[in-house]
Design a protein around this motif. Sequence first.
Motif, PDB file in Angstrom:
ATOM      1  N   UNK A 159       0.868  -1.182   0.000  1.00  0.00           N
ATOM      2  CA  UNK A 159       0.000   0.000   0.000  1.00  0.00           C
ATOM      3  C   UNK A 159       0.897   1.221   0.000  1.00  0.00           C
ATOM      4  N   UNK A 160       0.752   2.068  -1.036  1.00  0.00           N
ATOM      5  CA  UNK A 160       1.620   3.235  -1.204  1.00  0.00           C
ATOM      6  C   UNK A 160       0.799   4.498  -1.415  1.00  0.00           C
ATOM      7  N   UNK A 161       1.242   5.605  -0.801  1.00  0.00           N
ATOM      8  CA  UNK A 161       0.684   6.941  -1.048  1.00  0.00           C
ATOM      9  C   UNK A 161      -0.845   6.940  -0.948  1.00  0.00           C
ATOM     10  N   UNK A 189       2.053   6.544   3.582  1.00  0.00           N
ATOM     11  CA  UNK A 189       0.626   6.608   3.845  1.00  0.00           C
ATOM     12  C   UNK A 189       0.340   7.504   5.047  1.00  0.00           C
ATOM     13  N   UNK A 190      -0.900   8.009   5.124  1.00  0.00           N
ATOM     14  CA  UNK A 190      -1.276   8.947   6.171  1.00  0.00           C
ATOM     15  C   UNK A 190      -2.611   8.528   6.775  1.00  0.00           C
ATOM     16  N   UNK A 191      -2.636   8.320   8.100  1.00  0.00           N
ATOM     17  CA  UNK A 191      -3.865   8.010   8.817  1.00  0.00           C
ATOM     18  C   UNK A 191      -4.457   9.294   9.383  1.00  0.00           C
ATOM     19  N   UNK A 219       7.404   2.452   6.034  1.00  0.00           N
ATOM     20  CA  UNK A 219       8.352   3.452   5.543  1.00  0.00           C
ATOM     21  C   UNK A 219       7.639   4.768   5.295  1.00  0.00           C
ATOM     22  N   UNK A 220       8.042   5.816   6.021  1.00  0.00           N
ATOM     23  CA  UNK A 220       7.559   7.173   5.812  1.00  0.00           C
ATOM     24  C   UNK A 220       6.040   7.299   5.953  1.00  0.00           C
ATOM     25  N   UNK A 221       5.500   6.739   7.022  1.00  0.00           N
ATOM     26  CA  UNK A 221       4.066   6.827   7.293  1.00  0.00           C
ATOM     27  C   UNK A 221       3.797   7.806   8.434  1.00  0.00           C
ATOM     28  N   UNK A 222       2.662   8.516   8.343  1.00  0.00           N
ATOM     29  CA  UNK A 222       2.306   9.539   9.311  1.00  0.00           C
ATOM     30  C   UNK A 222       0.865   9.356   9.765  1.00  0.00           C
ATOM     31  N   UNK A 242       4.487   8.447  12.365  1.00  0.00           N
ATOM     32  CA  UNK A 242       4.975   9.672  13.009  1.00  0.00           C
ATOM     33  C   UNK A 242       3.835  10.682  13.099  1.00  0.00           C
ATOM     34  N   UNK A 243       3.888  11.563  14.106  1.00  0.00           N
ATOM     35  CA  UNK A 243       2.857  12.592  14.254  1.00  0.00           C
ATOM     36  C   UNK A 243       2.937  13.614  13.119  1.00  0.00           C
ATOM     37  N   UNK A 244       1.778  13.962  12.590  1.00  0.00           N
ATOM     38  CA  UNK A 244       1.694  15.097  11.670  1.00  0.00           C
ATOM     39  C   UNK A 244       1.752  16.389  12.478  1.00  0.00           C
TER      40      UNK A 244
END
Length: 375
Positions: A159-161, A189-191, A219-222, A242-244
């Motif tokens: 799952x990307x972007x 990805x962003x939740x 990798x690089x998820x926020x 990571x926190x936005x």
Amino acid sequence: PITISNQIELKAFRDAVNGGNTYEGDNVTLTANITIDAWDTGINGFAGTFDGGGFVITLTGSTSLFNTINEGGTVKNLGVDATINSTSGENNVGGIATINKGTIQCCYVEGMIIHNSSMPGGIVGENKGLIQDCYSTASVTTTDYYAGGIAGQNFQGTIQRCYATGAISSKSAGGIAGNGNSANTIQDCIALNQSIAGGTGSYAPLRIAASSDSEQTFDNNYASPAIDGTWSDKGADKKNGADLDKSNFIGKGVGEGAFANWSSDNWDFGDNTNLPTLKDFTAAQPVASITRAKILLKLTIGTDAELLAFRDAVKAGESYEGLTVTLTAKITVTGWTEGIGTFKGTFDGQGYVINLTGSTSLFKQIGEYGSAAGT
């Protein structure tokens, strides 16, 4: 090329696929918005390319639009407004597919997905292929296990972007994926979910993916810090993301912050104020008017620190108009020397008490002169 412009043609296409024609190597193109009711049998075994053309299928029924997208099959440029209430007892259901073994790209799902078994997801139930450049605003609910904003289960898939904004509820819930195992990947990805709830212990919800499988790659998820819950072990390469914040989300464009690896070929960022939308869609998209600042607002207050953050947000110009802020616990706050400014939303104390010591009122101003807003 094969074109579909109404529900009769969509059902005929489904019957052809379910009858054994996989459409491998063929292009099937949607040429109009379609509304279809009583969708109780999905398209099973599609191996061609289904191009939604930027149109939307409004679907009401008990199952996904596609049952299985085969290896080599692609669904792209499609919006699905889904109202799915699945009572089959079988695992997996999603707005676009029950099981994806192929590719889903540049698609979105809105609406509501209710399932009485495991692994419902906003886009797919189970992902064994590739989902990229998609988003879901759909709420996803099951009383069983593993619900996810994009996929109920990411099984050997990628799952990307992608981002999700809908509320997720199950015995083990994830903002992007409910479960993941066997060398799967979630990246960029962003939740942004309204809430991620359900489960305890090893089944406790997580902001990106609720699973303990060590083979997963993150990798690089926020994720939004406004999602209610206690989120430990956060980071761009962690299951909680990571926190936005203002440095990586507010005002950021393609190639910046949380969007470091996103592409303007597929996404329209506008002036970097609202959530990004997919390019080349004919109808207004459900996230078009949602500002990034507003979606990061925490709408539940259970501590004095959260009350202070709420006051600061109002002071910075956020009126909360059209939103409800809910008190979830009794709070004691001291040194209250500045009240909450012009508040136009609804503040629901839910019967709790704020013990306040200071020199001014809790609110400085509720509503605006000449307006009924503010409760």
